[in-house]
Design a protein around this motif. Structure first.
Motif, PDB file in Angstrom:
ATOM      1  N   GLN A 131      -4.434  -1.762   4.959  1.00 22.10           N
ATOM      2  CA  GLN A 131      -2.990  -1.720   4.744  1.00 22.10           C
ATOM      3  C   GLN A 131      -2.318  -0.965   5.881  1.00 22.10           C
ATOM      4  O   GLN A 131      -2.949  -0.203   6.598  1.00 22.10           O
ATOM      5  N   GLU A 132      -1.028  -1.205   6.056  1.00 17.35           N
ATOM      6  CA  GLU A 132      -0.268  -0.498   7.087  1.00 17.35           C
ATOM      7  C   GLU A 132      -0.199   0.987   6.745  1.00 17.35           C
ATOM      8  O   GLU A 132       0.294   1.368   5.683  1.00 17.35           O
ATOM      9  N   CYS A 133      -0.724   1.820   7.613  1.00 17.19           N
ATOM     10  CA  CYS A 133      -0.707   3.269   7.407  1.00 17.19           C
ATOM     11  C   CYS A 133       0.649   3.811   7.833  1.00 17.19           C
ATOM     12  O   CYS A 133       1.108   3.543   8.956  1.00 17.19           O
ATOM     13  N   ARG A 134       1.290   4.586   6.960  1.00 17.44           N
ATOM     14  CA  ARG A 134       2.605   5.152   7.267  1.00 17.44           C
ATOM     15  C   ARG A 134       2.524   6.674   7.274  1.00 17.44           C
ATOM     16  O   ARG A 134       1.985   7.279   6.343  1.00 17.44           O
TER      17      ARG A 134
ATOM     18  N   PRO B 149       6.793   4.896   0.694  1.00 17.72           N
ATOM     19  CA  PRO B 149       6.003   6.123   0.634  1.00 17.72           C
ATOM     20  C   PRO B 149       5.030   6.232   1.805  1.00 17.72           C
ATOM     21  O   PRO B 149       4.626   5.228   2.400  1.00 17.72           O
ATOM     22  N   TYR B 150       4.631   7.474   2.113  1.00 20.58           N
ATOM     23  CA  TYR B 150       3.785   7.764   3.256  1.00 20.58           C
ATOM     24  C   TYR B 150       2.357   8.113   2.826  1.00 20.58           C
ATOM     25  O   TYR B 150       2.163   8.787   1.812  1.00 20.58           O
ATOM     26  N   ASP B 151       1.429   7.688   3.640  1.00 24.96           N
ATOM     27  CA  ASP B 151       0.036   8.095   3.437  1.00 24.96           C
ATOM     28  C   ASP B 151      -0.161   9.552   3.836  1.00 24.96           C
ATOM     29  O   ASP B 151      -0.980  10.259   3.240  1.00 24.96           O
ATOM     30  N   ALA B 152       0.579   9.992   4.848  1.00 27.79           N
ATOM     31  CA  ALA B 152       0.417  11.355   5.357  1.00 27.79           C
ATOM     32  C   ALA B 152       1.754  11.882   5.857  1.00 27.79           C
ATOM     33  O   ALA B 152       2.534  11.137   6.462  1.00 27.79           O
ATOM     34  N   ILE B 153       2.011  13.160   5.589  1.00 31.29           N
ATOM     35  CA  ILE B 153       3.210  13.838   6.080  1.00 31.29           C
ATOM     36  C   ILE B 153       2.788  15.167   6.696  1.00 31.29           C
ATOM     37  O   ILE B 153       2.031  15.928   6.078  1.00 31.29           O
ATOM     38  N   HIS B 154       3.286  15.433   7.886  1.00 31.20           N
ATOM     39  CA  HIS B 154       3.104  16.737   8.522  1.00 31.20           C
ATOM     40  C   HIS B 154       4.476  17.389   8.647  1.00 31.20           C
ATOM     41  O   HIS B 154       5.444  16.745   9.039  1.00 31.20           O
ATOM     42  N   VAL B 155       4.540  18.671   8.316  1.00 33.48           N
ATOM     43  CA  VAL B 155       5.790  19.433   8.450  1.00 33.48           C
ATOM     44  C   VAL B 155       5.532  20.548   9.456  1.00 33.48           C
ATOM     45  O   VAL B 155       4.637  21.380   9.267  1.00 33.48           O
ATOM     46  N   GLY B 156       6.339  20.580  10.521  1.00 40.07           N
ATOM     47  CA  GLY B 156       6.093  21.501  11.619  1.00 40.07           C
ATOM     48  C   GLY B 156       6.924  22.755  11.607  1.00 40.07           C
ATOM     49  O   GLY B 156       7.006  23.454  12.630  1.00 40.07           O
TER      50      GLY B 156
ATOM     51  N   LEU C 290       5.575  10.953  -0.767  1.00 43.57           N
ATOM     52  CA  LEU C 290       4.137  10.742  -0.587  1.00 43.57           C
ATOM     53  C   LEU C 290       3.652   9.599  -1.471  1.00 43.57           C
ATOM     54  O   LEU C 290       4.001   9.512  -2.651  1.00 43.57           O
ATOM     55  N   LYS C 291       2.824   8.746  -0.910  1.00 42.49           N
ATOM     56  CA  LYS C 291       2.168   7.707  -1.681  1.00 42.49           C
ATOM     57  C   LYS C 291       1.154   8.357  -2.632  1.00 42.49           C
ATOM     58  O   LYS C 291       0.623   9.435  -2.340  1.00 42.49           O
ATOM     59  N   ILE C 292       0.876   7.737  -3.762  1.00 46.81           N
ATOM     60  CA  ILE C 292      -0.223   8.204  -4.613  1.00 46.81           C
ATOM     61  C   ILE C 292      -1.515   8.138  -3.794  1.00 46.81           C
ATOM     62  O   ILE C 292      -1.825   7.115  -3.186  1.00 46.81           O
TER      63      ILE C 292
END
Length: 231
Positions: free
Chosen positions: A86-89, A160-167, A181-183
């Motif tokens: 699947q498309e990774c977001r 929804p996102y597979d991964a989120i980074h907060v800087g 966030l995706k499940i």
């Protein structure tokens, strides 16, 4: 200590982050991403020193060991998304120089959608210039985007996102970002004011999350554009 992982070149830096006593990362996916994205394209001052560097507008590029730790924490989730076909977001909040956004795009692969969101227009322009040095193909294909906006509310257009980074450090758990966030997805985020913790946040289902403290940290605050420019 983690900040002793510096090197003379990008390859030196990556090798020291992986093989020194610190062992900041172990994932081959992280190694490949950090080797593919030269930190020297994103900061002019001591790019291979394992310490944060100013990039203007009261912002910093985090120390390499923090970027490596963030990539390591997200590598499994991103890898699972890639393997699924699947498309990774992926969302990078406070994308700053664009360095980690580029690393995330390399990790997520050519069919991914990776968005960096940054509220300072000058930093957006600077990061695009940085990326065009060696990664203009990712921009041209739309695989990687840099958006000017308020990262505290995320970027719901691609959620929804597979991964989120907060800087930058959120004063409390960022519920708007968690909701994007995706499940099965994962976020890494520094949380706190005087005392900050770098947290791993996993979405278990529609209502439940699991949190894990990775380390104590010191980050600039996640705030609005006016507050950042006035500090």
């Amino acid at each position: 200590m983690a900040w002793r992982s510096h090197g003379r070149t990008n390859a030196d830096l990556v090798r020291n982050l992986e093989t020194s006593e610190n062992r900041i990362f172990t994932s081959p996916r992280v190694r490949e991403a950090m080797l593919a994205v030269d930190r020297g394209d994103f900061t002019k001052i001591d790019p291979y020193q394992d310490s944060p560097q100013g990039i203007g507008c009261r912002a910093t590029i985090s120390a390499p060991h923090m970027h490596a730790a963030a990539l390591e924490a997200l590598s499994e989730t991103i890898g699972n998304a890639v393997k699924s076909g699947q498309e990774c977001r992926v969302l990078d909040v406070g994308s700053g120089s664009g360095y980690l956004t580029a690393c995330l795009a390399v990790m997520a692969g050519p069919t991914s959608k990776v968005v960096g969101i940054e509220h300072i227009g000058q930093l957006v322009n600077d990061s695009l210039a940085n990326l065009k040095k060696h990664h203009s193909d990712m921009l041209a294909s739309g695989r990687l985007q840099i958006i000017e906006g308020d990262g505290r509310v995320g970027y719901p257009q691609l959620a929804p996102y597979d991964a989120i980074h907060v800087g930058a450090a959120s004063p409390q758990m960022p519920t708007d970002l968690i909701s994007q966030l995706k499940i099965g997805g994962r976020m890494v985020v520094p949380v706190g004011v005087a005392e900050q913790r770098f947290l791993q946040v996993d979405r278990i289902n529609e209502t439940d999350i699991a949190t894990k403290t990775l380390m104590d940290v010191i980050y600039v605050p996640l705030t609005d554009k006016a507050a950042q420019m006035c500090r």
